[in-house]
Design a protein around this motif. Sequence first.
Motif, PDB file in Angstrom:
ATOM      1  N   GLN A 198       0.807  -1.218   0.000  1.00 57.84           N
ATOM      2  CA  GLN A 198       0.000   0.000   0.000  1.00 57.84           C
ATOM      3  C   GLN A 198       0.843   1.273   0.000  1.00 57.84           C
ATOM      4  OE1 GLN A 198      -3.618  -2.245   2.276  1.00 57.84           O
ATOM      5  NE2 GLN A 198      -3.109  -0.248   3.077  1.00 57.84           N
ATOM      6  N   LYS A 199       2.091   1.165   0.476  1.00 58.16           N
ATOM      7  CA  LYS A 199       2.935   2.362   0.502  1.00 58.16           C
ATOM      8  C   LYS A 199       3.250   2.861  -0.912  1.00 58.16           C
ATOM      9  CE  LYS A 199       7.420   0.018   0.552  1.00 58.16           C
ATOM     10  NZ  LYS A 199       8.496  -0.578   1.362  1.00 58.16           N
ATOM     11  N   THR A 200       3.043   2.014  -1.930  1.00 57.85           N
ATOM     12  CA  THR A 200       3.357   2.426  -3.307  1.00 57.85           C
ATOM     13  C   THR A 200       2.438   3.553  -3.792  1.00 57.85           C
ATOM     14  OG1 THR A 200       1.905   0.713  -4.267  1.00 57.85           O
ATOM     15  CG2 THR A 200       4.229   0.141  -3.931  1.00 57.85           C
ATOM     16  N   GLY A 201       1.303   3.738  -3.106  1.00 56.49           N
ATOM     17  CA  GLY A 201       0.435   4.876  -3.449  1.00 56.49           C
ATOM     18  C   GLY A 201       1.188   6.186  -3.277  1.00 56.49           C
ATOM     19  N   ALA A 202       1.983   6.282  -2.223  1.00 55.24           N
ATOM     20  CA  ALA A 202       2.786   7.487  -1.979  1.00 55.24           C
ATOM     21  C   ALA A 202       3.847   7.657  -3.076  1.00 55.24           C
ATOM     22  CB  ALA A 202       3.445   7.410  -0.602  1.00 55.24           C
ATOM     23  N   PHE A 203       4.443   6.540  -3.494  1.00 52.26           N
ATOM     24  CA  PHE A 203       5.455   6.618  -4.559  1.00 52.26           C
ATOM     25  C   PHE A 203       4.843   7.220  -5.822  1.00 52.26           C
ATOM     26  CE2 PHE A 203       7.624   2.485  -2.829  1.00 52.26           C
ATOM     27  CZ  PHE A 203       8.017   3.166  -1.700  1.00 52.26           C
ATOM     28  N   GLU A 204       3.658   6.724  -6.165  1.00 56.76           N
ATOM     29  CA  GLU A 204       3.011   7.202  -7.403  1.00 56.76           C
ATOM     30  C   GLU A 204       2.688   8.692  -7.321  1.00 56.76           C
ATOM     31  OE1 GLU A 204      -0.314   4.798  -8.572  1.00 56.76           O
ATOM     32  OE2 GLU A 204       0.843   2.949  -8.361  1.00 56.76           O
ATOM     33  N   ILE A 205       2.284   9.145  -6.154  1.00 58.31           N
ATOM     34  CA  ILE A 205       1.957  10.567  -5.995  1.00 58.31           C
ATOM     35  C   ILE A 205       3.209  11.413  -6.209  1.00 58.31           C
ATOM     36  CG2 ILE A 205       1.321  12.336  -4.280  1.00 58.31           C
ATOM     37  CD1 ILE A 205      -0.696  10.210  -3.163  1.00 58.31           C
ATOM     38  N   VAL A 206       4.313  11.010  -5.603  1.00 58.59           N
ATOM     39  CA  VAL A 206       5.556  11.775  -5.774  1.00 58.59           C
ATOM     40  C   VAL A 206       6.050  11.669  -7.224  1.00 58.59           C
ATOM     41  CG1 VAL A 206       7.944  12.072  -5.002  1.00 58.59           C
ATOM     42  CG2 VAL A 206       6.156  11.481  -3.340  1.00 58.59           C
ATOM     43  N   ASP A 207       5.913  10.494  -7.822  1.00 61.35           N
ATOM     44  CA  ASP A 207       6.302  10.341  -9.236  1.00 61.35           C
ATOM     45  C   ASP A 207       5.509  11.299 -10.124  1.00 61.35           C
ATOM     46  OD1 ASP A 207       8.139   8.373  -8.654  1.00 61.35           O
ATOM     47  OD2 ASP A 207       6.830   6.702  -9.213  1.00 61.35           O
ATOM     48  N   ALA A 208       4.225  11.441  -9.814  1.00 61.54           N
ATOM     49  CA  ALA A 208       3.354  12.281 -10.657  1.00 61.54           C
ATOM     50  C   ALA A 208       3.598  13.769 -10.433  1.00 61.54           C
ATOM     51  CB  ALA A 208       1.889  11.946 -10.399  1.00 61.54           C
ATOM     52  N   GLY A 210       6.382  15.110  -8.889  1.00 62.28           N
ATOM     53  CA  GLY A 210       7.798  15.476  -8.851  1.00 62.28           C
ATOM     54  C   GLY A 210       8.264  15.866  -7.459  1.00 62.28           C
ATOM     55  N   GLN A 211       7.359  15.798  -6.500  1.00 62.94           N
ATOM     56  CA  GLN A 211       7.652  16.192  -5.122  1.00 62.94           C
ATOM     57  C   GLN A 211       6.504  15.700  -4.242  1.00 62.94           C
ATOM     58  OE1 GLN A 211       9.463  16.727  -2.611  1.00 62.94           O
ATOM     59  NE2 GLN A 211      10.330  18.727  -3.118  1.00 62.94           N
ATOM     60  N   ALA A 212       6.742  15.552  -2.954  1.00 61.36           N
ATOM     61  CA  ALA A 212       5.639  15.224  -2.048  1.00 61.36           C
ATOM     62  C   ALA A 212       4.735  16.443  -1.910  1.00 61.36           C
ATOM     63  CB  ALA A 212       6.191  14.803  -0.691  1.00 61.36           C
ATOM     64  N   PRO A 213       3.435  16.235  -1.688  1.00 62.10           N
ATOM     65  CA  PRO A 213       2.548  17.386  -1.455  1.00 62.10           C
ATOM     66  C   PRO A 213       2.812  17.980  -0.067  1.00 62.10           C
ATOM     67  CG  PRO A 213       1.339  15.344  -1.135  1.00 62.10           C
ATOM     68  CD  PRO A 213       2.719  14.956  -1.601  1.00 62.10           C
ATOM     69  N   ASP A 214       2.193  19.134   0.211  1.00 60.54           N
ATOM     70  CA  ASP A 214       2.308  19.730   1.547  1.00 60.54           C
ATOM     71  C   ASP A 214       1.404  19.003   2.546  1.00 60.54           C
ATOM     72  OD1 ASP A 214       4.015  21.843   0.614  1.00 60.54           O
ATOM     73  OD2 ASP A 214       2.238  22.771  -0.281  1.00 60.54           O
ATOM     74  N   PHE A 215       0.225  18.603   2.047  1.00 54.08           N
ATOM     75  CA  PHE A 215      -0.756  17.928   2.912  1.00 54.08           C
ATOM     76  C   PHE A 215      -1.280  16.678   2.228  1.00 54.08           C
ATOM     77  CE2 PHE A 215      -0.808  22.314   4.237  1.00 54.08           C
ATOM     78  CZ  PHE A 215      -0.914  22.238   5.614  1.00 54.08           C
ATOM     79  N   HIS A 216      -1.446  15.632   3.026  1.00 50.24           N
ATOM     80  CA  HIS A 216      -2.012  14.381   2.519  1.00 50.24           C
ATOM     81  C   HIS A 216      -3.242  14.048   3.357  1.00 50.24           C
ATOM     82  CE1 HIS A 216      -1.735  10.278   0.697  1.00 50.24           C
ATOM     83  NE2 HIS A 216      -2.379   9.976   1.798  1.00 50.24           N
ATOM     84  N   PHE A 217      -4.424  14.115   2.740  1.00 47.21           N
ATOM     85  CA  PHE A 217      -5.675  13.815   3.446  1.00 47.21           C
ATOM     86  C   PHE A 217      -6.126  12.398   3.122  1.00 47.21           C
ATOM     87  CE2 PHE A 217      -7.184  17.719   5.457  1.00 47.21           C
ATOM     88  CZ  PHE A 217      -6.265  18.636   4.954  1.00 47.21           C
ATOM     89  N   ILE A 218      -6.582  11.676   4.163  1.00 49.24           N
ATOM     90  CA  ILE A 218      -6.874  10.257   3.973  1.00 49.24           C
ATOM     91  C   ILE A 218      -7.912   9.782   5.000  1.00 49.24           C
ATOM     92  CG2 ILE A 218      -4.873   9.639   5.454  1.00 49.24           C
ATOM     93  CD1 ILE A 218      -4.425   7.209   3.596  1.00 49.24           C
ATOM     94  N   PRO A 219      -8.845   8.917   4.576  1.00 44.88           N
ATOM     95  CA  PRO A 219      -9.777   8.334   5.552  1.00 44.88           C
ATOM     96  C   PRO A 219      -9.040   7.326   6.438  1.00 44.88           C
ATOM     97  CG  PRO A 219     -10.399   7.728   3.280  1.00 44.88           C
ATOM     98  CD  PRO A 219      -9.081   8.417   3.215  1.00 44.88           C
ATOM     99  N   VAL A 220      -9.496   7.196   7.663  1.00 47.17           N
ATOM    100  CA  VAL A 220      -8.862   6.245   8.586  1.00 47.17           C
ATOM    101  C   VAL A 220      -9.911   5.287   9.148  1.00 47.17           C
ATOM    102  CG1 VAL A 220      -7.615   5.990  10.759  1.00 47.17           C
ATOM    103  CG2 VAL A 220      -7.018   7.854   9.211  1.00 47.17           C
ATOM    104  N   GLY A 221      -9.676   3.990   8.920  1.00 45.69           N
ATOM    105  CA  GLY A 221     -10.533   2.963   9.496  1.00 45.69           C
ATOM    106  C   GLY A 221      -9.706   2.094  10.407  1.00 45.69           C
ATOM    107  N   ASN A 222      -9.119   1.050   9.825  1.00 43.46           N
ATOM    108  CA  ASN A 222      -8.219   0.189  10.601  1.00 43.46           C
ATOM    109  C   ASN A 222      -6.819   0.805  10.689  1.00 43.46           C
ATOM    110  OD1 ASN A 222      -8.460  -2.151  12.118  1.00 43.46           O
ATOM    111  ND2 ASN A 222      -7.679  -3.477  10.497  1.00 43.46           N
ATOM    112  N   ALA A 223      -6.627   1.895   9.964  1.00 44.86           N
ATOM    113  CA  ALA A 223      -5.417   2.732  10.014  1.00 44.86           C
ATOM    114  C   ALA A 223      -4.189   2.127   9.329  1.00 44.86           C
ATOM    115  CB  ALA A 223      -5.083   3.150  11.447  1.00 44.86           C
TER     116      ALA A 223
END
Length: 380
Positions: A198-208, A210-223
């Motif tokens: 699941q961590k590859t979602g972060a890789f794809e965001i940075v790939d797209a 070119g940098q990490a965003p300032d804020f990452h919003f995400i739903p939390v269930g089992n976390a």
Amino acid sequence: MPQGDMTKFESQGDMTECEPQAPRFICGGEVNNTKTKWRGIVEEYRSFLPIAETDKVITLLEGATPLVPAPKLSERVHANVFLKYEGLNPTGSFKDRGMTMAITNAYNQGAKAVICASTGNTSASAAAYAARAGLGCIVLIPQGHIALGKLAQALIHGATVLQLKGNFDQALAIVRELGDKAPVTIVNSVNPYRIEGQKTGAFEIVDALGQAPDFHFIPVGNAGNITAYWKGYKEYRDRNLSTKLPKMCGFQAQGAAPIVLGYPVENPETVASAIRIGNPASWQSALDARSESDGMIESVHDQEILEAYRFLASQESVFCEPASAASVAGLLKVGVPSGSNVVCVLTGHGLKDPDIAISQIEPPRVVEASFQAVMAELDL
Ligand SMILES: *Cc1c(COP(=O)(O)O)cnc(C)c1O
């Protein structure tokens, strides 16, 4: 005319041969969403994943989901907002990223069957990937609290589904005991391979971007997912593929907000069935992601979730399931500094839960089958 079509066809063929390297863009500009010859997250990010050279990879070519710009939402919060549309994975949720890793590992370890507790999407994904690997799949779901589309998926992919007279937390407790005492491999996110995938979602965001965003919003269930994204962002930064880290902003539903409250919720209730969890398995690592990133874990009311859900569908043309909209509901609730780069993860597809969609709209009017009758109903 046919001549023209032929030419177009040929020139496309030429382009494929050259395979130009897609450029990387800075956030706020264009987004690199290329899907050319995508091989699934395990092959694409192999050097970041615990997988042996000789392992056979069980994949449905998950990942490579689009990072959709959200102009209306950007305008509303005065920031650059992108939607990571995980509903476009093979079984319609981000769970496929973790499942390709978990099932690949189970298969190569010689497992015969896998088991999971699920609010719906884990079972849909486990059933599909287990079938692909030729493994048995057992699923425990809370009776009456899973969206119809997800139940249909688990069944059509051939899983053995048991509906528990209880909630997700009780189902997970039983699954954990079965994992200890019976010859089955657990593929819930307590299985560390799930988080790795699941961590590859972060890789794809940075790939797209070119940098990490300032804020990452995400739903939390089992976390598990907030844990996974934080891990992914840190690993990319550690390999100098980004120079910064986002603030992690997780959102629970008000009626199922144990992390916000600081104690387990015995009878969690929310319209967002995918995050209807009272005792998250990855509780501590979610807290770590919050504090290490200087972020937050807050709650949003069901009405705020549904407002965001309708806004996304009607204004951004992105249809996600209610739980997914918790990320955007959170953004609308807490806001961000003007001009920030923001990613909201939309965890699952709207078609998973058509009952909720129908409940949010006026049913269509019935008219006589005549031109006059149709014309009379329309404002043309
Ligand atoms: C599983 C799921 C979540 C919650 O993710 P966790 O890792 O359990 O926090 C949110 N939305 C959807 C659609 C899901 O399937």
